[in-house]
Design a protein around this motif. Structure first.
Motif, mmCIF file in Angstrom:
data_model
loop_
_atom_site.group_PDB
_atom_site.id
_atom_site.type_symbol
_atom_site.label_atom_id
_atom_site.label_comp_id
_atom_site.label_asym_id
_atom_site.label_seq_id
_atom_site.Cartn_x
_atom_site.Cartn_y
_atom_site.Cartn_z
ATOM 1 N N THR A 7 6.194 -5.702 -0.126
ATOM 2 C CA THR A 7 5.749 -5.889 1.263
ATOM 3 C C THR A 7 4.243 -6.106 1.341
ATOM 4 O O THR A 7 3.744 -6.642 2.334
ATOM 5 C CB THR A 7 6.138 -4.690 2.135
ATOM 6 O OG1 THR A 7 5.720 -3.490 1.494
ATOM 7 C CG2 THR A 7 7.639 -4.646 2.382
ATOM 8 N N GLU A 8 3.510 -5.701 0.293
ATOM 9 C CA GLU A 8 2.062 -5.921 0.264
ATOM 10 C C GLU A 8 1.704 -7.289 -0.306
ATOM 11 O O GLU A 8 0.523 -7.664 -0.331
ATOM 12 C CB GLU A 8 1.381 -4.819 -0.559
ATOM 13 C CG GLU A 8 1.600 -3.421 -0.010
ATOM 14 C CD GLU A 8 1.107 -3.278 1.413
ATOM 15 O OE1 GLU A 8 -0.020 -3.755 1.710
ATOM 16 O OE2 GLU A 8 1.832 -2.716 2.241
ATOM 17 N N ARG B 275 7.738 0.061 18.280
ATOM 18 C CA ARG B 275 8.665 1.170 18.074
ATOM 19 C C ARG B 275 8.319 1.987 16.832
ATOM 20 O O ARG B 275 8.417 3.211 16.850
ATOM 21 C CB ARG B 275 10.106 0.641 17.932
ATOM 22 C CG ARG B 275 10.649 -0.035 19.159
ATOM 23 C CD ARG B 275 12.170 -0.094 19.176
ATOM 24 N NE ARG B 275 12.779 -0.628 17.987
ATOM 25 C CZ ARG B 275 13.092 -1.910 17.782
ATOM 26 N NH1 ARG B 275 12.788 -2.802 18.712
ATOM 27 N NH2 ARG B 275 13.687 -2.294 16.681
ATOM 28 N N ILE B 276 7.923 1.307 15.757
ATOM 29 C CA ILE B 276 7.775 2.031 14.489
ATOM 30 C C ILE B 276 6.400 1.902 13.865
ATOM 31 O O ILE B 276 6.129 2.521 12.835
ATOM 32 C CB ILE B 276 8.841 1.591 13.466
ATOM 33 C CG1 ILE B 276 8.628 0.147 13.040
ATOM 34 C CG2 ILE B 276 10.244 1.776 14.042
ATOM 35 C CD1 ILE B 276 9.560 -0.296 11.910
ATOM 36 N N GLY B 277 5.492 1.122 14.470
ATOM 37 C CA GLY B 277 4.148 0.967 13.923
ATOM 38 C C GLY B 277 4.041 -0.249 13.020
ATOM 39 O O GLY B 277 5.017 -0.707 12.427
ATOM 40 N N SER B 278 2.821 -0.775 12.916
ATOM 41 C CA SER B 278 2.615 -2.027 12.194
ATOM 42 C C SER B 278 2.862 -1.896 10.698
ATOM 43 O O SER B 278 3.329 -2.844 10.049
ATOM 44 C CB SER B 278 1.192 -2.548 12.439
ATOM 45 O OG SER B 278 0.227 -1.581 12.044
ATOM 46 N N GLU B 279 2.580 -0.716 10.107
ATOM 47 C CA GLU B 279 2.816 -0.562 8.666
ATOM 48 C C GLU B 279 4.298 -0.654 8.343
ATOM 49 O O GLU B 279 4.715 -1.382 7.436
ATOM 50 C CB GLU B 279 2.273 0.789 8.180
ATOM 51 C CG GLU B 279 0.771 0.851 8.020
ATOM 52 C CD GLU B 279 0.334 2.166 7.395
ATOM 53 O OE1 GLU B 279 0.841 3.225 7.830
ATOM 54 O OE2 GLU B 279 -0.493 2.127 6.487
ATOM 55 N N HIS C 208 4.606 3.424 2.543
ATOM 56 C CA HIS C 208 5.080 2.336 3.404
ATOM 57 C C HIS C 208 5.187 1.007 2.658
ATOM 58 O O HIS C 208 4.961 -0.060 3.237
ATOM 59 C CB HIS C 208 4.166 2.172 4.621
ATOM 60 C CG HIS C 208 3.978 3.422 5.415
ATOM 61 N ND1 HIS C 208 5.023 4.091 6.010
ATOM 62 C CD2 HIS C 208 2.865 4.150 5.693
ATOM 63 C CE1 HIS C 208 4.560 5.162 6.634
ATOM 64 N NE2 HIS C 208 3.261 5.233 6.453
ATOM 65 N N GLU C 209 5.545 1.073 1.402
ATOM 66 C CA GLU C 209 5.734 -0.154 0.630
ATOM 67 C C GLU C 209 7.210 -0.329 0.289
ATOM 68 O O GLU C 209 7.919 0.626 0.012
ATOM 69 C CB GLU C 209 4.938 -0.117 -0.674
ATOM 70 C CG GLU C 209 5.092 -1.404 -1.489
ATOM 71 C CD GLU C 209 4.380 -1.367 -2.837
ATOM 72 O OE1 GLU C 209 4.135 -2.464 -3.391
ATOM 73 O OE2 GLU C 209 4.083 -0.262 -3.334
ATOM 74 N N LEU D 67 9.733 4.702 3.133
ATOM 75 C CA LEU D 67 9.485 4.899 4.560
ATOM 76 C C LEU D 67 8.547 6.064 4.825
ATOM 77 O O LEU D 67 8.253 6.381 5.975
ATOM 78 C CB LEU D 67 10.813 5.116 5.281
ATOM 79 C CG LEU D 67 11.705 3.870 5.274
ATOM 80 C CD1 LEU D 67 13.168 4.225 5.267
ATOM 81 C CD2 LEU D 67 11.379 2.982 6.446
ATOM 82 N N GLY D 68 8.078 6.699 3.773
ATOM 83 C CA GLY D 68 7.189 7.843 3.914
ATOM 84 C C GLY D 68 5.721 7.471 3.777
ATOM 85 O O GLY D 68 5.366 6.345 3.407
#
Length: 532
Positions: free
Chosen positions: A505-506, A333-337, A522-523, A482-483
């Motif tokens: 998240t990394e 739905r939203i991509g792996s990242e 995306h972090e 989220l950007g």
């Protein structure tokens, strides 16, 4: 913290039994397979295993057409296998929650066979029968959720019976006290075997308009949508007296102490929260599915979280669901990242989180060739993209030929990437999505604020969603970018001068911050405010 119930502090993990682990080589998962994988779930850190239906069934809808509510389908095992599973789960500190399907049975259930045998049969009124309309057609305009009329004619008796889903799934008549009593005994049967609670299938469907009035047309319907979207189901579902039924189910669970009642409810928030019941005597957790449909931008997420928090009744405990067996997988739905951000959001929001098997390794929807489609909804309405097979494919355990799921032919095709996207590979990778889930769950356990703390909306900074959890003086900030652009200007809240990043998240940051911090595209980070 000791005053909180286990289901408030805990994390639920949904297992779709056909797809979790096969132990006998028939290509379909089973109870011994779930039992075999319990150490994995305990190590992951979840608290409760919710198991989709395992009852005897013709499998017209893969177990949601129940032919015996007090048994186990041979494909999954038997009651002894179930008892072993419960015992070993409890030994590992895991709760077991069963799917309960009270709205409808299988057309092969002995109750329906009796009901159908004649108009005078004592069980005739256990199901919903109605005379034809004056023109001989269905009694009203209600549509099956799987497409087509929701009424099927029984030529022998000249009446129609109602089925909210497949014709093989006739709806039970919950206005009949005998039905209620029989279903209460079903709950007791499983509670006596040690079950810790139930997830109740389509709980908002249990009561229908007693006058059988038509559902109104949906003015927003567009061609190409599923047929059921043509109507607003205000007569065929969500009736006021459903709450009396749910209170009755809750009362049975309370006979056995520390149990949980979860309701599957696809309704707007203002209707969803009514299912907590009067004086919170309804479902403990009316499932909140907003994240299944959310637009993954910071402003949209901030609005839906605040709307939900604001709608909860006093004392109502929130919950969040990221994926299930009926909706496309979160990574698709939203991509792996952003799936990494979704993991952090799910496990840091106030309330009980529910995970779906395989989401912790980023499993995606698997394209299913038309000739291999299994889902009856897809077969009824082909070409609309309603099929649910893509999110039900076998769990990817390792890089072997069948991903460690089976020695036979899997009942659904495996993902092409299973050789690299699997539990074994990600367990060995300190920066994998699975490692992130494990670290987030461990952090949640060691920081009670993330389990029980209040929610304070900080707002958004462009594409960054920010909120605070607070409990007994501890304040933890969550910031999710989220950007796709980096942000170097995220300030700490007013009055805060320092903090410490507990996790990113990394999985490469644990550092003190002064005044503010930066985020990569995306972090997400979780920051303990006031710590150095």
């Amino acid at each position: 913290m000791s005053e909180a119930q286990w289901w408030q502090k805990g994390i639920f993990y949904q297992v779709y039994p056909r797809s979790f682990q096969d132990t006998d080589g028939d290509g379909v998962g089973d109870l011994d397979g779930i039992r075999q994988r319990l150490p994995y779930l305990a190590d992951l850190g979840v608290d409760a295993v919710w198991i989709s239906p395992i009852y005897p069934s013709p499998m017209a809808d893969f177990g949601y057409d129940v032919a015996d509510y007090c048994g186990v389908h041979p494909i999954f095992g038997d009651l002894s296998a179930f008892d072993r599973l419960v015992a070993e789960a409890h030994g590992l500190g895991l709760k077991v929650v069963l799917d309960f399907v009270p709205n409808h049975s299988s057309a092969q259930h002995p109750w329906f066979l009796e009901s159908r045998s004649s108009r005078s049969n004592p069980k005739r009124d256990w199901y919903i029968w109605h005379d034809p309309a004056p023109d001989g057609g269905p009694p009203n305009n209600w549509i099956s959720n799987f497409g087509g009329p929701a009424w099927s004619l029984d030529p022998a008796s000249g009446q129609y019976y109602y089925h909210a889903f497949l014709r093989e799934q006739p709806d039970l008549n919950w206005r009949n006290p005998q039905v209620r009593a029989a279903m209460h005994e079903v709950l007791r049967f499983w509670l006596k075997r040690g079950v810790d609670g139930f997830r109740v299938d389509v709980i908002w469907h249990l009561m229908k308009d007693p006058q059988f009035r038509d559902d109104p047309l949906n003015p927003a319907y567009r061609p190409g949508e599923p047929e059921v979207a043509r109507l607003l189901q205000t007569r065929s579902t969500d009736q006021p007296d459903v709450h009396e039924i749910i209170a009755g189910l809750r009362a049975v669970l309370e006979e056995y102490g520390d149990r949980v009642l979860i309701g599957e409810i696809y309704l707007p928030v203002e209707r969803l929260v009514t299912y907590y019941g009067e004086n919170l005597g309804g479902a403990h957790l009316p499932f909140n599915f907003q994240l299944l449909h959310a637009s993954w931008g910071a402003p949209a997420l901030a609005r839906l979280i605040e709307e939900y928090e604001g709608a909860l009744p006093a004392g109502g405990w929130p919950n969040w669901v990221l994926g299930n067996h009926d909706r496309p997988r979160i990574a698709s739905r939203i991509g792996s990242e952003r799936a990494r951000l979704a993991a952090m959001l799910l496990l840091s929001l106030r309330g009980t989180p529910t995970m779906y098997y395989g989401d912790e390794i980023g499993m995606e929807n698997v394209p299913i060739p038309t000739d291999q489609a299994q889902d009856p909804w897809e077969k009824n309405e082909p070409g609309l993209g309603v099929g649910r097979d893509p999110e039900r494919t076998p769990m990817q355990w390792d890089g072997t030929a069948n991903a460690g799921f089976t020695t036979g032919r899997p009942w659904l095709p495996l993902a092409r990437d299973h050789a690299t996207r699997n539990v074994a590979a990600q367990s060995a990778d300190p920066h994998s999505l699975l490692t992130l889930y494990r670290r987030l769950i461990a952090l949640r356990r060691t920081r009670p604020t993330l389990q029980l703390g209040s929610y304070l909306a900080v707002g958004t900074a462009g594409d960054v969603l920010i909120f605070i959890r607070e409990w007994q003086g501890e304040r933890i900030l969550v910031a999710l970018n989220l950007g796709s652009d980096p942000r170097g200007d995220i300030a700490l809240p007013a009055g805060e001068t320092r903090g410490r990043i507990l996790i990113s998240t990394e999985l490469d940051r644990q550092e003190p911050v002064q005044g503010g911090f930066w985020l990569r595209p995306h972090e997400g980070v979780i920051v303990a405010l006031g710590e150095g």
